[in-house]
Design an enzyme around this catalytic site. Structure first.
Site, short mmCIF file in Angstrom:
data_model
loop_
_atom_site.label_atom_id
_atom_site.label_comp_id
_atom_site.label_asym_id
_atom_site.label_seq_id
_atom_site.Cartn_x
_atom_site.Cartn_y
_atom_site.Cartn_z
N SER A 27 0.85 -1.19 0.00
CA SER A 27 0.00 0.00 0.00
C SER A 27 0.88 1.24 0.00
O SER A 27 2.11 1.14 0.07
CB SER A 27 -0.91 -0.01 1.22
OG SER A 27 -0.12 0.28 2.37
N LYS A 28 0.22 2.37 -0.05
CA LYS A 28 0.93 3.65 -0.13
C LYS A 28 2.02 3.80 0.90
O LYS A 28 3.04 4.43 0.65
CB LYS A 28 -0.07 4.79 0.07
CG LYS A 28 -0.64 5.30 -1.21
CD LYS A 28 -1.41 6.57 -0.93
CE LYS A 28 -2.45 6.77 -2.01
NZ LYS A 28 -3.57 7.58 -1.59
N ARG A 29 1.76 3.26 2.08
CA ARG A 29 2.77 3.51 3.12
C ARG A 29 4.08 2.77 2.86
O ARG A 29 5.08 3.04 3.49
CB ARG A 29 2.18 3.24 4.51
CG ARG A 29 2.15 1.84 4.94
CD ARG A 29 1.29 1.63 6.17
NE ARG A 29 0.78 0.30 6.11
CZ ARG A 29 1.49 -0.78 6.43
NH1 ARG A 29 2.71 -0.63 6.88
NH2 ARG A 29 0.98 -1.97 6.30
#
Ligand code: GLU
Length: 471
Positions: free
Chosen positions: A237-239
Protein backbone atom coordinates in the site's frame (compact mmCIF):
# COMPACT_ATOMS: atom_id res chain seq x y z
CA UNK A 1 -12.26 -21.26 -29.03
CA UNK A 2 -9.69 -18.55 -29.49
CA UNK A 3 -8.24 -17.05 -26.37
CA UNK A 4 -9.62 -13.81 -25.03
CA UNK A 5 -8.65 -12.23 -21.73
CA UNK A 6 -9.54 -8.99 -20.07
CA UNK A 7 -8.39 -6.48 -17.51
CA UNK A 8 -11.34 -5.05 -15.63
CA UNK A 9 -10.30 -2.29 -13.24
CA UNK A 10 -12.73 -0.25 -11.17
CA UNK A 11 -11.82 3.38 -11.81
CA UNK A 12 -11.59 4.56 -8.23
CA UNK A 13 -7.92 5.62 -8.14
CA UNK A 14 -4.66 5.33 -10.03
CA UNK A 15 -3.35 2.20 -11.77
CA UNK A 16 -1.82 0.26 -8.89
CA UNK A 17 1.27 -1.91 -9.53
CA UNK A 18 -0.77 -4.93 -8.41
CA UNK A 19 -3.38 -4.10 -11.04
CA UNK A 20 -0.65 -3.57 -13.60
CA UNK A 21 0.75 -7.01 -12.88
CA UNK A 22 -2.69 -8.59 -13.29
CA UNK A 23 -3.10 -6.67 -16.55
CA UNK A 24 0.34 -7.84 -17.68
CA UNK A 25 -0.46 -11.49 -16.96
CA UNK A 26 -3.76 -11.22 -18.86
CA UNK A 27 -2.08 -9.43 -21.74
CA UNK A 28 0.75 -11.98 -21.89
CA UNK A 29 -1.69 -14.87 -21.87
CA UNK A 30 -3.62 -13.35 -24.77
CA UNK A 31 -0.47 -12.51 -26.75
CA UNK A 32 1.10 -15.90 -26.16
CA UNK A 33 -1.94 -17.65 -27.60
CA UNK A 34 -2.51 -15.20 -30.43
CA UNK A 35 -5.71 -14.14 -28.71
CA UNK A 36 -7.35 -10.85 -27.86
CA UNK A 37 -7.12 -8.64 -24.80
CA UNK A 38 -10.02 -6.48 -23.64
CA UNK A 39 -9.97 -3.45 -21.36
CA UNK A 40 -13.20 -3.14 -19.42
CA UNK A 41 -13.90 -0.25 -17.10
CA UNK A 42 -16.02 -1.42 -14.18
CA UNK A 43 -17.57 1.91 -13.33
CA UNK A 44 -20.96 0.86 -11.97
CA UNK A 45 -20.14 2.31 -8.55
CA UNK A 46 -21.16 5.80 -9.59
CA UNK A 47 -20.08 7.40 -6.35
CA UNK A 48 -16.53 6.15 -6.36
CA UNK A 49 -15.77 6.04 -10.10
CA UNK A 50 -14.17 9.11 -11.65
CA UNK A 51 -13.15 10.24 -15.11
CA UNK A 52 -9.71 11.17 -13.70
CA UNK A 53 -9.23 7.62 -12.61
CA UNK A 54 -10.29 6.24 -16.00
CA UNK A 55 -7.70 8.55 -17.56
CA UNK A 56 -5.05 7.49 -15.07
CA UNK A 57 -5.69 3.83 -15.93
CA UNK A 58 -5.52 4.50 -19.67
CA UNK A 59 -2.36 6.55 -19.23
CA UNK A 60 -0.73 3.77 -17.20
CA UNK A 61 -1.67 1.10 -19.73
CA UNK A 62 -0.35 3.21 -22.59
CA UNK A 63 2.90 4.00 -20.82
CA UNK A 64 3.43 0.31 -20.09
CA UNK A 65 2.60 -0.57 -23.68
CA UNK A 66 -0.17 -3.00 -22.70
CA UNK A 67 -2.25 -2.25 -25.74
CA UNK A 68 -5.76 -3.68 -25.83
CA UNK A 69 -7.61 -5.04 -28.81
CA UNK A 70 -11.06 -4.08 -27.57
CA UNK A 71 -12.23 -1.33 -25.31
CA UNK A 72 -12.21 0.54 -23.15
CA UNK A 73 -15.72 -0.79 -22.63
CA UNK A 74 -17.58 1.00 -19.86
CA UNK A 75 -20.05 -1.00 -17.83
CA UNK A 76 -22.19 2.10 -17.34
CA UNK A 77 -22.96 1.93 -21.08
CA UNK A 78 -24.36 -1.57 -20.70
CA UNK A 79 -27.08 -1.17 -18.10
CA UNK A 80 -29.83 -2.15 -20.53
CA UNK A 81 -28.10 -5.40 -21.28
CA UNK A 82 -27.69 -6.26 -17.58
CA UNK A 83 -31.33 -5.47 -17.02
CA UNK A 84 -32.29 -7.77 -19.86
CA UNK A 85 -30.32 -10.66 -18.34
CA UNK A 86 -31.77 -10.01 -14.88
CA UNK A 87 -35.28 -10.06 -16.34
CA UNK A 88 -34.45 -13.33 -18.09
CA UNK A 89 -33.48 -14.87 -14.76
CA UNK A 90 -36.69 -13.52 -13.20
CA UNK A 91 -38.75 -15.03 -16.01
CA UNK A 92 -37.17 -18.42 -15.42
CA UNK A 93 -37.78 -18.18 -11.67
CA UNK A 94 -34.04 -18.07 -11.01
CA UNK A 95 -34.16 -14.64 -9.44
CA UNK A 96 -36.73 -12.98 -7.23
CA UNK A 97 -37.71 -9.69 -5.62
CA UNK A 98 -36.87 -9.19 -1.98
CA UNK A 99 -38.17 -6.45 0.27
CA UNK A 100 -36.64 -7.53 3.54
CA UNK A 101 -35.93 -4.54 5.71
CA UNK A 102 -32.43 -3.63 6.85
CA UNK A 103 -33.58 -4.43 10.41
CA UNK A 104 -34.61 -7.94 9.42
CA UNK A 105 -31.36 -8.59 7.57
CA UNK A 106 -29.36 -7.25 10.55
CA UNK A 107 -31.36 -9.39 12.96
CA UNK A 108 -30.72 -12.65 11.07
CA UNK A 109 -27.04 -11.75 10.76
CA UNK A 110 -26.74 -11.16 14.49
CA UNK A 111 -28.45 -14.42 15.27
CA UNK A 112 -26.14 -16.31 12.87
CA UNK A 113 -23.10 -14.68 14.41
CA UNK A 114 -24.31 -15.66 17.85
CA UNK A 115 -24.64 -19.26 16.68
CA UNK A 116 -21.17 -18.92 15.09
CA UNK A 117 -22.64 -19.54 11.66
CA UNK A 118 -21.52 -17.85 8.49
CA UNK A 119 -23.87 -14.87 7.89
CA UNK A 120 -26.13 -15.56 4.90
CA UNK A 121 -29.53 -14.49 3.65
CA UNK A 122 -32.20 -17.01 4.64
CA UNK A 123 -34.29 -16.99 1.44
CA UNK A 124 -37.24 -15.39 3.21
CA UNK A 125 -38.65 -13.74 0.06
CA UNK A 126 -37.99 -16.62 -2.33
CA UNK A 127 -41.62 -17.51 -2.81
CA UNK A 128 -43.29 -14.21 -1.95
CA UNK A 129 -45.11 -12.13 -4.52
CA UNK A 130 -43.82 -8.62 -4.28
CA UNK A 131 -45.30 -5.69 -6.16
CA UNK A 132 -42.62 -4.37 -8.55
CA UNK A 133 -43.62 -0.81 -7.64
CA UNK A 134 -42.66 -1.32 -4.06
CA UNK A 135 -38.94 -0.75 -3.16
CA UNK A 136 -37.07 -4.04 -3.53
CA UNK A 137 -33.81 -5.65 -4.51
CA UNK A 138 -33.49 -8.64 -6.82
CA UNK A 139 -31.71 -11.72 -5.57
CA UNK A 140 -30.27 -14.64 -7.46
CA UNK A 141 -31.72 -17.97 -6.38
CA UNK A 142 -28.55 -19.86 -5.50
CA UNK A 143 -28.74 -23.68 -5.68
CA UNK A 144 -29.44 -25.12 -2.23
CA UNK A 145 -27.08 -28.02 -2.40
CA UNK A 146 -24.24 -29.52 -4.34
CA UNK A 147 -20.74 -28.16 -4.77
CA UNK A 148 -19.18 -25.61 -7.04
CA UNK A 149 -15.74 -26.60 -8.23
CA UNK A 150 -13.32 -23.94 -9.35
CA UNK A 151 -10.47 -25.47 -11.32
CA UNK A 152 -8.23 -22.51 -10.90
CA UNK A 153 -5.24 -22.37 -13.25
CA UNK A 154 -3.04 -21.09 -10.41
CA UNK A 155 -4.66 -22.35 -7.21
CA UNK A 156 -5.74 -25.72 -8.48
CA UNK A 157 -9.06 -27.25 -7.48
CA UNK A 158 -11.05 -25.20 -4.98
CA UNK A 159 -14.41 -26.61 -3.89
CA UNK A 160 -17.25 -24.58 -2.42
CA UNK A 161 -20.41 -26.04 -1.02
CA UNK A 162 -23.60 -24.30 -2.08
CA UNK A 163 -24.73 -24.43 1.52
CA UNK A 164 -22.05 -21.79 2.24
CA UNK A 165 -23.39 -19.44 -0.41
CA UNK A 166 -26.59 -17.44 -0.22
CA UNK A 167 -29.03 -15.67 -2.51
CA UNK A 168 -26.92 -12.84 -3.72
CA UNK A 169 -28.33 -9.41 -4.54
CA UNK A 170 -27.95 -8.86 -8.28
CA UNK A 171 -29.92 -5.62 -8.55
CA UNK A 172 -30.02 -2.90 -5.93
CA UNK A 173 -33.10 -0.94 -4.83
CA UNK A 174 -32.06 1.91 -7.14
CA UNK A 175 -32.16 -0.51 -10.08
CA UNK A 176 -28.40 -0.73 -10.57
CA UNK A 177 -26.83 -4.16 -11.13
CA UNK A 178 -24.20 -5.43 -8.70
CA UNK A 179 -20.61 -6.44 -9.39
CA UNK A 180 -21.11 -10.21 -9.64
CA UNK A 181 -23.95 -9.74 -12.09
CA UNK A 182 -22.19 -7.31 -14.43
CA UNK A 183 -18.98 -9.33 -14.47
CA UNK A 184 -20.82 -12.48 -15.41
CA UNK A 185 -22.76 -10.83 -18.22
CA UNK A 186 -19.67 -9.11 -19.56
CA UNK A 187 -17.38 -12.11 -19.42
CA UNK A 188 -20.07 -14.06 -21.21
CA UNK A 189 -20.96 -11.47 -23.86
CA UNK A 190 -17.32 -10.66 -24.55
CA UNK A 191 -16.41 -14.31 -24.93
CA UNK A 192 -13.72 -14.22 -22.26
CA UNK A 193 -11.95 -17.57 -22.14
CA UNK A 194 -9.66 -16.99 -19.14
CA UNK A 195 -10.50 -14.66 -16.29
CA UNK A 196 -7.18 -13.62 -14.77
CA UNK A 197 -7.66 -11.43 -11.71
CA UNK A 198 -6.59 -10.76 -8.15
CA UNK A 199 -7.25 -13.51 -5.62
CA UNK A 200 -9.39 -11.12 -3.58
CA UNK A 201 -12.07 -12.20 -6.06
CA UNK A 202 -11.68 -15.93 -5.53
CA UNK A 203 -14.69 -16.07 -3.21
CA UNK A 204 -16.86 -14.39 -5.84
CA UNK A 205 -16.04 -17.08 -8.36
CA UNK A 206 -18.45 -19.83 -7.18
CA UNK A 207 -21.26 -17.27 -7.18
CA UNK A 208 -20.36 -16.20 -10.69
CA UNK A 209 -20.20 -19.82 -11.83
CA UNK A 210 -23.67 -20.44 -10.38
CA UNK A 211 -25.08 -17.47 -12.26
CA UNK A 212 -23.41 -18.64 -15.47
CA UNK A 213 -24.93 -22.09 -14.97
CA UNK A 214 -28.33 -20.47 -14.49
CA UNK A 215 -27.79 -18.73 -17.82
CA UNK A 216 -26.90 -22.09 -19.41
CA UNK A 217 -23.47 -20.72 -20.18
CA UNK A 218 -20.12 -22.43 -20.02
CA UNK A 219 -17.97 -20.71 -17.36
CA UNK A 220 -14.57 -19.42 -18.48
CA UNK A 221 -11.38 -20.71 -16.89
CA UNK A 222 -10.20 -18.79 -13.87
CA UNK A 223 -6.73 -17.84 -12.66
CA UNK A 224 -6.49 -15.97 -9.38
CA UNK A 225 -3.24 -14.11 -8.97
CA UNK A 226 -1.93 -13.79 -5.41
CA UNK A 227 -1.43 -10.34 -4.01
CA UNK A 228 1.73 -8.29 -3.72
CA UNK A 229 3.09 -7.61 -0.25
CA UNK A 230 5.26 -4.81 1.07
CA UNK A 231 8.63 -5.50 2.72
CA UNK A 232 6.89 -5.96 6.09
CA UNK A 233 4.60 -8.72 4.84
CA UNK A 234 1.46 -6.55 4.77
CA UNK A 235 -0.47 -5.98 1.56
CA UNK A 236 1.41 -3.45 -0.60
CA UNK A 237 0.00 0.00 0.00
CA UNK A 238 0.93 3.65 -0.13
CA UNK A 239 2.77 3.51 3.12
CA UNK A 240 5.34 1.18 1.53
CA UNK A 241 6.20 3.85 -1.03
CA UNK A 242 5.18 4.21 -4.65
CA UNK A 243 2.23 2.03 -5.64
CA UNK A 244 0.93 3.89 -8.65
CA UNK A 245 2.41 2.90 -11.99
CA UNK A 246 2.83 6.53 -13.00
CA UNK A 247 4.86 7.24 -9.88
CA UNK A 248 7.44 4.85 -11.27
CA UNK A 249 7.54 6.86 -14.44
CA UNK A 250 8.18 9.97 -12.33
CA UNK A 251 11.03 8.14 -10.62
CA UNK A 252 12.71 7.53 -13.97
CA UNK A 253 11.91 3.84 -14.29
CA UNK A 254 11.60 2.46 -17.82
CA UNK A 255 8.31 0.73 -18.61
CA UNK A 256 10.19 -2.35 -19.84
CA UNK A 257 12.01 -2.49 -16.50
CA UNK A 258 8.77 -2.27 -14.54
CA UNK A 259 7.15 -4.95 -16.71
CA UNK A 260 10.19 -7.19 -16.32
CA UNK A 261 10.11 -6.64 -12.58
CA UNK A 262 6.37 -7.32 -12.37
CA UNK A 263 6.48 -10.49 -14.43
CA UNK A 264 9.04 -11.91 -12.03
CA UNK A 265 6.80 -11.16 -9.05
CA UNK A 266 5.24 -14.55 -8.69
CA UNK A 267 6.45 -16.09 -11.92
CA UNK A 268 9.82 -17.50 -12.85
CA UNK A 269 11.63 -19.31 -15.61
CA UNK A 270 14.67 -21.10 -14.25
CA UNK A 271 16.74 -18.55 -12.39
CA UNK A 272 16.60 -15.93 -15.11
CA UNK A 273 15.83 -12.39 -14.04
CA UNK A 274 15.83 -10.47 -17.30
CA UNK A 275 13.10 -10.90 -19.87
CA UNK A 276 12.41 -8.75 -22.88
CA UNK A 277 8.74 -8.36 -23.79
CA UNK A 278 9.17 -10.92 -26.59
CA UNK A 279 10.75 -13.40 -24.21
CA UNK A 280 7.93 -12.89 -21.72
CA UNK A 281 5.36 -13.57 -24.42
CA UNK A 282 7.22 -16.68 -25.45
CA UNK A 283 7.93 -18.12 -22.01
CA UNK A 284 5.09 -16.94 -19.79
CA UNK A 285 2.62 -19.55 -18.69
CA UNK A 286 -0.21 -18.59 -16.38
CA UNK A 287 -0.13 -22.04 -14.79
CA UNK A 288 3.42 -21.40 -13.60
CA UNK A 289 2.41 -18.43 -11.47
CA UNK A 290 3.07 -18.99 -7.77
CA UNK A 291 0.22 -19.67 -5.40
CA UNK A 292 1.78 -17.64 -2.63
CA UNK A 293 2.04 -13.88 -2.38
CA UNK A 294 5.26 -12.13 -3.38
CA UNK A 295 6.99 -9.14 -1.82
CA UNK A 296 7.82 -5.97 -3.64
CA UNK A 297 11.51 -5.15 -3.64
CA UNK A 298 12.41 -1.69 -4.89
CA UNK A 299 16.17 -2.40 -4.98
CA UNK A 300 15.62 -5.21 -7.41
CA UNK A 301 13.45 -2.99 -9.58
CA UNK A 302 16.24 -0.40 -9.62
CA UNK A 303 18.77 -3.06 -10.55
CA UNK A 304 16.62 -4.16 -13.48
CA UNK A 305 16.11 -0.55 -14.47
CA UNK A 306 19.83 0.04 -14.56
CA UNK A 307 20.21 -2.96 -16.83
CA UNK A 308 17.71 -1.53 -19.31
CA UNK A 309 19.24 1.93 -19.18
CA UNK A 310 22.62 0.46 -20.10
CA UNK A 311 21.36 -1.97 -22.71
CA UNK A 312 18.27 -0.58 -24.39
CA UNK A 313 18.47 0.98 -27.81
CA UNK A 314 19.57 4.63 -27.34
CA UNK A 315 16.74 5.82 -29.58
CA UNK A 316 14.22 4.12 -27.29
CA UNK A 317 15.78 5.64 -24.19
CA UNK A 318 15.92 9.06 -25.84
CA UNK A 319 12.21 8.79 -26.55
CA UNK A 320 11.51 8.15 -22.85
CA UNK A 321 14.11 10.64 -21.64
CA UNK A 322 12.57 13.57 -23.49
CA UNK A 323 9.69 13.54 -20.98
CA UNK A 324 12.14 13.89 -18.09
CA UNK A 325 14.05 16.65 -19.86
CA UNK A 326 10.74 18.47 -20.18
CA UNK A 327 10.12 17.97 -16.48
CA UNK A 328 13.27 19.98 -15.70
CA UNK A 329 12.35 22.65 -18.18
CA UNK A 330 14.50 21.58 -21.11
CA UNK A 331 13.28 21.30 -24.68
CA UNK A 332 15.75 18.84 -26.18
CA UNK A 333 15.01 20.00 -29.72
CA UNK A 334 16.94 23.17 -28.89
CA UNK A 335 20.26 21.31 -28.69
CA UNK A 336 22.07 18.20 -29.83
CA UNK A 337 20.24 15.00 -30.62
CA UNK A 338 19.02 13.32 -27.47
CA UNK A 339 20.11 9.98 -28.93
CA UNK A 340 23.74 11.16 -28.86
CA UNK A 341 23.28 12.36 -25.30
CA UNK A 342 21.92 8.96 -24.29
CA UNK A 343 24.88 7.20 -25.92
CA UNK A 344 27.23 9.38 -23.88
CA UNK A 345 25.34 8.91 -20.60
CA UNK A 346 24.04 5.34 -20.74
CA UNK A 347 26.71 4.01 -18.41
CA UNK A 348 26.42 6.90 -16.01
CA UNK A 349 22.81 6.89 -14.81
CA UNK A 350 20.57 4.42 -13.01
CA UNK A 351 17.29 6.17 -13.71
CA UNK A 352 15.98 8.51 -16.38
CA UNK A 353 15.62 11.23 -13.77
CA UNK A 354 19.34 10.95 -13.05
CA UNK A 355 20.13 10.92 -16.74
CA UNK A 356 18.13 14.10 -17.28
CA UNK A 357 19.87 15.78 -14.36
CA UNK A 358 23.37 14.94 -15.49
CA UNK A 359 22.55 15.94 -19.05
CA UNK A 360 21.01 19.34 -18.36
CA UNK A 361 24.37 21.13 -18.86
CA UNK A 362 24.34 20.08 -22.50
CA UNK A 363 21.26 22.19 -23.15
CA UNK A 364 21.62 25.13 -20.79
CA UNK A 365 24.20 26.96 -18.69
CA UNK A 366 24.25 25.81 -15.09
CA UNK A 367 23.88 28.20 -12.19
CA UNK A 368 26.64 27.13 -9.88
CA UNK A 369 29.71 24.94 -9.78
CA UNK A 370 29.70 21.96 -7.53
CA UNK A 371 31.62 23.35 -4.57
CA UNK A 372 34.13 20.52 -4.18
CA UNK A 373 34.92 20.42 -7.88
CA UNK A 374 35.40 24.17 -8.05
CA UNK A 375 37.71 24.18 -5.02
CA UNK A 376 39.86 21.48 -6.51
CA UNK A 377 39.95 22.40 -10.17
CA UNK A 378 39.11 26.09 -10.56
CA UNK A 379 42.16 27.45 -8.73
CA UNK A 380 44.56 30.12 -9.98
CA UNK A 381 46.89 27.44 -11.45
CA UNK A 382 44.05 26.42 -13.76
CA UNK A 383 43.81 29.85 -15.38
CA UNK A 384 46.69 29.41 -17.79
CA UNK A 385 45.66 25.96 -19.08
CA UNK A 386 42.12 27.22 -19.51
CA UNK A 387 43.29 30.26 -21.48
CA UNK A 388 45.53 28.11 -23.65
CA UNK A 389 42.90 25.53 -24.44
CA UNK A 390 40.36 28.26 -25.10
CA UNK A 391 42.65 29.76 -27.69
CA UNK A 392 43.03 26.41 -29.44
CA UNK A 393 39.33 25.63 -29.26
CA UNK A 394 38.37 29.06 -30.55
CA UNK A 395 40.43 28.35 -33.65
CA UNK A 396 38.59 25.10 -34.38
CA UNK A 397 36.50 25.21 -37.53
CA UNK A 398 35.12 21.74 -37.23
CA UNK A 399 33.61 21.02 -33.84
CA UNK A 400 34.05 17.28 -33.50
CA UNK A 401 35.42 14.90 -30.91
CA UNK A 402 38.86 13.98 -32.22
CA UNK A 403 39.89 17.50 -33.07
CA UNK A 404 38.65 18.72 -29.71
CA UNK A 405 40.61 16.04 -27.93
CA UNK A 406 43.67 17.13 -29.89
CA UNK A 407 43.24 20.69 -28.56
CA UNK A 408 43.37 19.46 -24.97
CA UNK A 409 46.44 17.40 -25.81
CA UNK A 410 48.19 20.28 -27.50
CA UNK A 411 47.45 22.63 -24.63
CA UNK A 412 48.93 20.20 -22.13
CA UNK A 413 52.01 19.62 -24.29
CA UNK A 414 52.56 23.32 -24.78
CA UNK A 415 52.41 23.94 -21.04
CA UNK A 416 54.19 20.71 -20.15
CA UNK A 417 51.31 19.61 -17.99
CA UNK A 418 49.60 16.27 -17.59
CA UNK A 419 46.40 16.05 -19.64
CA UNK A 420 44.32 16.00 -16.48
CA UNK A 421 45.58 19.42 -15.47
CA UNK A 422 43.91 20.81 -18.55
CA UNK A 423 40.99 18.43 -18.96
CA UNK A 424 39.68 18.58 -15.40
CA UNK A 425 39.50 22.40 -15.08
CA UNK A 426 37.98 22.41 -18.55
CA UNK A 427 35.42 19.83 -17.54
CA UNK A 428 34.40 21.73 -14.41
CA UNK A 429 34.23 24.93 -16.45
CA UNK A 430 31.92 23.38 -19.02
CA UNK A 431 29.90 20.90 -16.92
CA UNK A 432 29.94 22.48 -13.46
CA UNK A 433 31.03 19.15 -11.99
CA UNK A 434 34.11 16.94 -12.15
CA UNK A 435 32.21 14.02 -13.68
CA UNK A 436 30.97 13.80 -17.26
CA UNK A 437 31.45 11.64 -20.32
CA UNK A 438 34.84 11.87 -22.09
CA UNK A 439 35.98 15.44 -22.60
CA UNK A 440 35.80 15.13 -26.39
CA UNK A 441 32.16 13.97 -26.38
CA UNK A 442 31.31 16.48 -23.67
CA UNK A 443 32.66 19.43 -25.64
CA UNK A 444 31.10 18.21 -28.84
CA UNK A 445 27.66 17.98 -27.24
CA UNK A 446 27.92 21.35 -25.49
CA UNK A 447 28.93 23.08 -28.72
CA UNK A 448 31.48 25.76 -29.49
CA UNK A 449 29.72 28.92 -28.38
CA UNK A 450 28.68 27.54 -24.99
CA UNK A 451 32.11 25.97 -24.41
CA UNK A 452 33.94 29.26 -25.00
CA UNK A 453 31.39 31.20 -22.97
CA UNK A 454 31.71 28.83 -20.04
CA UNK A 455 35.54 28.91 -20.13
CA UNK A 456 35.35 32.71 -19.92
CA UNK A 457 32.98 32.43 -17.00
CA UNK A 458 35.35 30.01 -15.23
CA UNK A 459 38.27 32.38 -15.77
CA UNK A 460 36.26 35.17 -14.20
CA UNK A 461 35.31 32.91 -11.34
CA UNK A 462 38.98 32.03 -10.72
CA UNK A 463 39.96 35.70 -10.77
CA UNK A 464 37.16 36.64 -8.45
CA UNK A 465 37.97 33.90 -5.94
CA UNK A 466 41.64 34.91 -6.03
CA UNK A 467 40.70 38.55 -5.36
CA UNK A 468 38.45 37.50 -2.48
CA UNK A 469 41.14 35.39 -0.77
CA UNK A 470 43.72 38.17 -1.16
CA UNK A 471 41.32 40.89 -0.04
N1 GLU B 1 -13.33 -4.57 -11.05
C1 GLU B 1 -12.69 -5.51 -10.20
C2 GLU B 1 -11.54 -4.84 -9.47
O1 GLU B 1 -11.06 -3.81 -9.89
C3 GLU B 1 -12.12 -6.69 -10.95
C4 GLU B 1 -13.16 -7.62 -11.32
C5 GLU B 1 -12.73 -8.83 -12.06
O2 GLU B 1 -11.58 -8.86 -12.57
O3 GLU B 1 -13.52 -9.71 -12.18
O4 GLU B 1 -11.14 -5.36 -8.46
Amino acid sequence: MSVKTRFAPSPTGYLHVGGARTALFSWLHARKHGGRFVLRIEDTDLERSTIESVNAILEGMTWLGLEYDEGPIHQTHRFERYEEVIQGLMDKGLAYRCNCSRERIDAIREEQMRLKEKPRYDGHCRDKTIDPNEPHVIRFRNPDDGDVVVNDLIRGRVVYSNTELDDLIIRRTDGSPTYNMTVVVDDLDMGITQVIRGDDHLNNTPRQINILNALDAEPPQYAHVPMILGDDGARLSKRHGAVSVMQYREMGILPEALLNYLVRLGWSHGDEELFSIDQMVELFNIEDVNKSASSFNTDKLLWINQHYIKNDDPARIAHLLSYHMGEIGIDPTTGPSLVEVVKAQQERANTLVEMAEISAFIYRDFDEYEEKAAKKHLRPVAAEPLRKVRELLAAQQEWQGEALHACVEQASEALELKMGKVAQPLRVAVVGRAASPGIDVTLELVGKAATLRRIDRALEFIAQRAAETQG
